[in-house]
Design an enzyme around this catalytic site. Structure first.
Site, mmCIF file in Angstrom:
data_model
loop_
_atom_site.group_PDB
_atom_site.id
_atom_site.type_symbol
_atom_site.label_atom_id
_atom_site.label_comp_id
_atom_site.label_asym_id
_atom_site.label_seq_id
_atom_site.Cartn_x
_atom_site.Cartn_y
_atom_site.Cartn_z
ATOM 1 N N ARG A 15 44.406 35.198 21.694
ATOM 2 C CA ARG A 15 42.675 34.580 22.254
ATOM 3 C C ARG A 15 41.426 35.357 22.872
ATOM 4 O O ARG A 15 41.717 36.496 23.434
ATOM 5 C CB ARG A 15 42.537 33.338 23.181
ATOM 6 N N HIS A 35 32.102 32.672 27.264
ATOM 7 C CA HIS A 35 32.410 33.429 28.194
ATOM 8 C C HIS A 35 31.413 34.856 28.142
ATOM 9 O O HIS A 35 31.553 35.765 29.254
ATOM 10 C CB HIS A 35 33.638 33.995 27.680
ATOM 11 N N GLU A 89 35.271 28.811 32.343
ATOM 12 C CA GLU A 89 34.594 28.896 33.410
ATOM 13 C C GLU A 89 33.358 28.363 33.021
ATOM 14 O O GLU A 89 32.706 28.422 34.005
ATOM 15 C CB GLU A 89 35.017 30.030 34.124
ATOM 16 N N ASN A 135 42.272 27.701 33.953
ATOM 17 C CA ASN A 135 42.540 29.347 35.130
ATOM 18 C C ASN A 135 42.497 29.003 36.701
ATOM 19 O O ASN A 135 41.723 28.463 37.917
ATOM 20 C CB ASN A 135 41.305 29.995 34.566
ATOM 21 N N TYR A 183 43.549 31.645 40.624
ATOM 22 C CA TYR A 183 44.501 32.482 40.969
ATOM 23 C C TYR A 183 45.385 32.423 41.953
ATOM 24 O O TYR A 183 45.757 32.938 43.177
ATOM 25 C CB TYR A 183 43.310 33.702 40.937
ATOM 26 N N GLU A 228 44.317 31.891 32.307
ATOM 27 C CA GLU A 228 43.995 32.874 33.077
ATOM 28 C C GLU A 228 44.902 32.943 34.116
ATOM 29 O O GLU A 228 44.790 31.541 34.715
ATOM 30 C CB GLU A 228 42.920 32.752 33.254
#
Length: 528
Positions: A84, A129, A174, A316, A318, A383
Site C-alpha cells: 500500500r 494522505h 484518517e 487505524n 494505536y 495501521e
C-alpha cells in the site's frame, strides 16, 4: 471479558488468506518535494513556515529519499504480497486541478506499479494522505465545497491511468486528522485554527461527500472493467470510562467514540451523522444564541448517496483512553461539543509519544464495537504500531511486545469473537517524518540513520518478531517445534500467506540489508 480472558495469551492462526503488511506515506518518506515538476503541497508550505513548532525545523524535503530509491525499495519487498502506498496529489497535478497533468509525476507512479507487479506484488493505493496541493488550499482547501469536484476529477484521472493495474483503493486516510488537527487545532497543515467551532465540521462534511463521489465514480465507471475494491480508512482510539461505576463516565465514553470514529463511520456505514452528534451540537449552538446548528446537514438525497460507499472498513488504531465528562460551558468548539476529558492508567506502558500508551485490550474491544455497530463489515487494519524516542536501541523491546500483544488481541477478535478482520498492517516500515513531531519519534521496523547522507536502513529486532508472526500466520505454541518458529535459512522462500504492504506513501524507501538477510517475509506500509 473477564480479567483472565483479557490477560491470557491465545495460540491459534488466522485464515489462510489473511493479509499482512507494513506502511508509510508519501510526504513522510518520498522527499523530492520539488522534483520532476511536482507542485507544492500544504505540508511543504507548513514545514517551511517559521514558528510551526516542528522539532529542529524538520520537514519532508528529503524525508527518507524514497523518491530516488525505488529500485532499492523494490529489492526489499519483491517477494511480498500486497503493497500500500499513497499518491502525492501535487506530484501528478501540480496545482491540484486537471488543467495541467504532470506526466513525469504520473509516470513515476506508473513505473512503480509496473515494477511492483513485475515483482509479483499487488499494489494498494491511497489517494489522499493529508498532502493537499497548495494551489487548492489557496482556494480555501477543504473548507470550499468545490473540493468535492476537484477530488473527484483527481480520482478519475488515477482510476483511468492506474486503475487497470490496481485492485485496492483507499480514498482518504484518517479524515478526522484532516478536519480536526488541520482545520481545528491548527497544529497540522494547513494550520487553520480561527474558527474551531465551525470549520472542522464543514471540512469533514466536504471530505465525506468527496469520498462518496469518488466511490460512486469507481463503482459506476470502473469497477466492472477493473474489478477492484475501494473504501476509506478511519482512525480511532478505544475508550473506557474512568470510573466504570459512574453513569456520567459511561455516557462520556460513548460520546468520545461517537465524536471520533462515528463522526465519519456513521454517515458511510449507517447513514447520516449519529443522533448524539446532531442533537448535542444543535442544542449547544442554540444555547449560545446561534440561529442553527454548527454541524452541517446532509440532504435526504445526500444521506442516501453516502450510505454504503464502502467495500471494507479500513481502520487505524494505536491506543486507549480513560474518559470522564467535562463541562465547557458555552464554548463553541469540537472539544466542548464532545464534552469529555481523557487520561491514562498509570500502569499502562509508555511509548515515545505522549498520546500513545500500550493497551492491547483496546484493539479487540474496538474491533467488536465495529462488528456490533456497523453490521460486521470486512475490516482491514491499515495501521497499528508504537513509537520510541531518545537514544536508538535496535533491540526495540517495547515494539516487540506491542506487535505480539496487539496482534494476539486481533486474533482473539477474529477467531473467538467473530469480527470479520481480513488483514493487519504495521505502522511503519521505517523511521520517517512524523508530522508535527518531525523526526523525534520513531515508529519504524527499520532504523533510518539520518546522520548518514545515504540514509541507510538497519533492521530492528522487531523485524524478526513481526516476520515470525507472519510466517506462522498467527501464534503457535513455542513448545510445539513448529517450523514457522525457526529462522529461515538465507535464500529460503518466505511466508506464502498474502502480505499486505502498505506504504501510504508514494515510493517505499529502504536501503541496506535485504529482508531475506534478516529472515523477514514481510511487508511494507504509515502513521498519524
Amino acid at each position: 471479558w473477564s480479567e483472565f480472558q483479557n490477560r491470557m495469551y491465545y495460540y491459534g492462526t488466522f485464515p489462510t488468506d489473511f493479509l499482512w503488511g507494513v506502511t508509510s506515506s508519501a510526504y513522510q518518506i518520498e522527499g523530492g518535494w520539488n522534483a520532476g515538476g511536482k507542485g507544492p503541497s500544504i505540508w511543504d508550505t507548513f514545514t517551511h513556515t517559521p514558528g510551526n513548532g516542528i522539532p529542529e525545523n524538520g520537514n519532508g524535503d528529503v524525508a527518507c529519499d524514497s523518491y530516488n530509491k525505488v529500485d532499492v525499495d523494490l529489492g526489499l519487498i519483491k517477494t511480498l504480497g500486497y503493497y500500500r502506498f499513497s499518491i502525492s496529489w501535487s506530484r501528478v497535478l501540480p496545482d491540484g486541478t486537471t488543467a495541467h497533468v504532470n506526466e513525469p509525476g504520473l509516470k513515476y507512479y506508473e513505473n512503480l506499479i509496473d515494477k511492483l507487479l513485475q515483482a509479483g506484488i499487488e499494489p494498494q493505493v491511497t489517494l489522499y494522505h493529508w498532502d493537499l496541493p497548495q494551489g487548492l488550499e489557496n482556494m480555501g482547501g477543504w473548507q470550499n465545497v468545490i473540493m468535492v469536484e476537484y477530488f473527484t476529477q483527481y480520482a478519475d484521472l488515477m482510476f483511468s491511468r492506474l486503475g487497470p493495474k490496481v485492485k485496492r483503493w483507499i480514498t482518504f486516510n484518517e479524515p478526522y486528522i484532516v478536519a480536526n488537527l488541520g482545520y481545528g487545532y491548527g497544529n497540522f497543515a494547513p494550520g487553520v485554527s480561527n474558527d474551531p467551532g465551525v470549520i472542522p465540521y464543514v471540512v469533514a462534511h466536504h471530505l465525506i461527500k468527496s469520498h462518496a463521489e469518488a466511490w460512486h465514480l469507481y463503482n459506476d465507471k470502473y469497477r466492472a472493467a477493473q474489478g477492484g475494491q475501494i473504501s476509506i480508512t478511519l482512525n480511532a482510539d478505544w475508550a473506557e470510562p474512568r470510573n466504570p461505576y459512574k453513569q456520567e463516565d459511561i455516557d462520556a465514553t460513548y460520546r468520545y467514540v461517537e465524536f471520533f470514529l462515528g463522526w465519519f463511520a456513521h454517515p458511510i456505514y449507517i447513514g447520516d451523522y449519529s443522533e448524539i452528534m446532531k442533537t448535542t451540537i444543535r442544542e449547544r449552538s442554540l444555547a449560545a444564541g446561534l440561529p442553527k446548528s454548527r454541524l452541517p446537514e446532509f440532504t435526504p438525497e445526500e444521506v442516501q448517496r453516502i450510505n454504503g460507499t464502502h467495500d471494507y472498513f479500513g481502520l487505524n488504531h494505536y491506543t486507549t483512553k480513560l474518559i470522564f465528562p467535562i463541562d465547557y460551558g458555552l464554548q463553541q468548539n469540537y472539544d466542548a461539543d464532545r464534552g469529555v476529558g481523557a487520561v491514562d492508567d498509570w500502569s499502562w506502558l509508555d511509548s515515545g509519544s505522549s498520546w500513545l500508551k500500550v493497551t492491547p485490550f483496546g484493539i479487540r474491544r474496538l474491533l467488536n464495537h465495529i462488528k456490533n455497530t456497523y453490521g460486521n463489515p470486512q475490516i482491514l487494519i491499515t495501521e497499528n504500531g508504537v513509537s520510541e524516542k531518545g537514544p536508538v536501541d535496535l533491540n526495540d523491546v517495547v515494539r516487540q511486545h506491542y506487535y505480539n500483544s496487539y496482534i494476539n488481541e486481533v486474533l482473539k477478535a477474529r477467531v473467538l469473537d467473530g469480527a470479520d478482520v481480513r488483514g493487519y498492517t504495521a505502522w511503519s516500515l521505517m523511521d520517517n517524518f512524523e508530522w508535527a513531531e518531525g523526526y523525534s519519534e520513531r515508529f519504524g521496523l527499520y532504523f533510518v540513520n539520518r546522520s548518514d547522507p545515504k540514509l541507510t536502513r538497519t533492521p530492528k529486532v522487531s523485524v524478526q518478531t513481526f516476520s515470525t508472526i507472519i510466517r506462522c500466520n498467527g501464534f503457535v505454541d513455542p513448545n510445539s517445534g513448529n517450523e514457522c518458529l525457526k529462522p529461515q535459512p538465507e535464500g529460503t522462500q518466505r511466508c506464502q500467506s498474502n502480505l499486505l504492504l502498505t506504504l501510504t506513501g508514494a515510493t517505499s524507501g529502504k536501503e541496506g540489508p535485504d529482508l531475506s538477510d534478516v529472515n523477514v517475509q514481510i511487508l511494507i506500509y504509515r502513521h498519524k
